[in-house]
Every structure is written in C-alpha cells, then in structure tokens.
Write a protein that holds these residues in place. Structure first.
Motif, PDB file in Angstrom:
ATOM      1  N   LEU A 164     -22.307 -35.959  -5.525  1.00 12.48           N
ATOM      2  CA  LEU A 164     -23.209 -36.077  -4.388  1.00 12.48           C
ATOM      3  C   LEU A 164     -24.300 -35.019  -4.454  1.00 12.48           C
ATOM      4  N   LEU A 165     -23.918 -33.788  -4.722  1.00 13.97           N
ATOM      5  CA  LEU A 165     -24.900 -32.702  -4.804  1.00 13.97           C
ATOM      6  C   LEU A 165     -25.872 -32.933  -5.957  1.00 13.97           C
ATOM      7  N   GLN A 166     -25.368 -33.405  -7.084  1.00 12.37           N
ATOM      8  CA  GLN A 166     -26.247 -33.679  -8.220  1.00 12.37           C
ATOM      9  C   GLN A 166     -27.204 -34.823  -7.900  1.00 12.37           C
ATOM     10  N   SER A 167     -26.728 -35.819  -7.146  1.00 18.09           N
ATOM     11  CA  SER A 167     -27.609 -36.931  -6.774  1.00 18.09           C
ATOM     12  C   SER A 167     -28.701 -36.472  -5.806  1.00 18.09           C
ATOM     13  N   GLN A 168     -28.452 -35.374  -5.109  1.00 21.02           N
ATOM     14  CA  GLN A 168     -29.440 -34.824  -4.178  1.00 21.02           C
ATOM     15  C   GLN A 168     -30.402 -33.866  -4.878  1.00 21.02           C
ATOM     16  N   GLY A 169     -30.236 -33.706  -6.194  1.00 25.72           N
ATOM     17  CA  GLY A 169     -31.165 -32.884  -6.952  1.00 25.72           C
ATOM     18  C   GLY A 169     -30.668 -31.501  -7.313  1.00 25.72           C
ATOM     19  N   PHE A 170     -29.467 -31.147  -6.918  1.00 25.73           N
ATOM     20  CA  PHE A 170     -28.919 -29.838  -7.276  1.00 25.73           C
ATOM     21  C   PHE A 170     -28.446 -29.865  -8.721  1.00 25.73           C
ATOM     22  N   ARG A 171     -28.719 -28.755  -9.427  1.00 27.70           N
ATOM     23  CA  ARG A 171     -28.293 -28.664 -10.820  1.00 27.70           C
ATOM     24  C   ARG A 171     -27.418 -27.436 -11.000  1.00 27.70           C
TER      25      ARG A 171
END
Length: 128
Positions: A72-79
C-alpha cells in the motif's frame, strides 16, 4: 597520640540512633535495580505442538498484514530507498534542535530568566 571519642558524644549518638528515622536509615538498603529472589522471571514452559502451530499461524498472518501495508505504501509513492534519507534528516533536525535548546538555556541563565520565558519572548512554542 590516640584520639578518643568523648563520652557525652557517644551517649548523644546512641539517643539519635534510637529514633525511628535512624532505624530506617540503618535498615539494609535494597537497590531498585537489583531484583529480589521473588522477582526472578518465571521459567518458560515448554509449548505443546498445537501452541507452536498456533503461534506460527499468528506470525504468518502478521507477516501477510505487513506485506500488504508495504504494498500500500509503495503504491502511494513511498520508496524503501528514501527511508534512510528521512532517518538521516530526522537525526540532523534533532541535533540542531538540541543545540538550539542549549543556546536558549545559556541565554536564560545569563538573562536570569527561564527557558519557558525565552520561548514566549521569541515567539517559540515548547514544541519548537
């Protein structure tokens, strides 16, 4: 020449030692750091096969939940690669904030004021 304790001093000392406070002071000291025998950790019991399987199942569920959170966090742009950069910036911020608090403390000491008064004087919140 050997010195001796005057008798009147010894008798007054005995009187002082008979007070309730002196008895408390002469009681054995128990450090809060050291644990008494009563406070030793309980022996861990051996888990049954069913209990171990239940724990494994719970851990696998938690692992899946964490994997979903990561996705979910990666889909929100977090790397993940950016995480260390943010940690470094937080450390830098905290070091600067600590230095500023030291300066405010010294200024307060020189000015005869409290740090809280300086925060108010310079329009700083206690969170700053």
């Amino acid at each position: 020449m050997a010195s001796s304790t005057p008798k009147h001093h010894v008798s007054s000392m005995r009187k002082r030692l008979s007070t309730p406070y002196a008895r408390q002071l002469s009681a054995s000291f128990k450090s809060p750091v050291m644990k008494s025998n009563k406070e030793t950790p309980k022996q861990t019991s051996i888990l049954t096969l069913e209990e171990m399987q239940e724990q494994i199942s719970l851990l696998e569920e938690r692992n899946q939940e964490l994997d979903m959170e990561i996705e979910l966090l990666q889909s929100q742009g977090f790397r993940i690669e950016e995480l260390q950069w943010h940690i470094d910036k937080l450390h830098e911020y905290n070091e600067i904030k600590d230095a500023a608090q030291c300066v405010l403390g010294q200024l307060a000491s020189l000015d005869g004021a409290t740090v809280k008064e300086l925060h108010e004087r310079y329009g700083l919140t206690m969170d700053d």
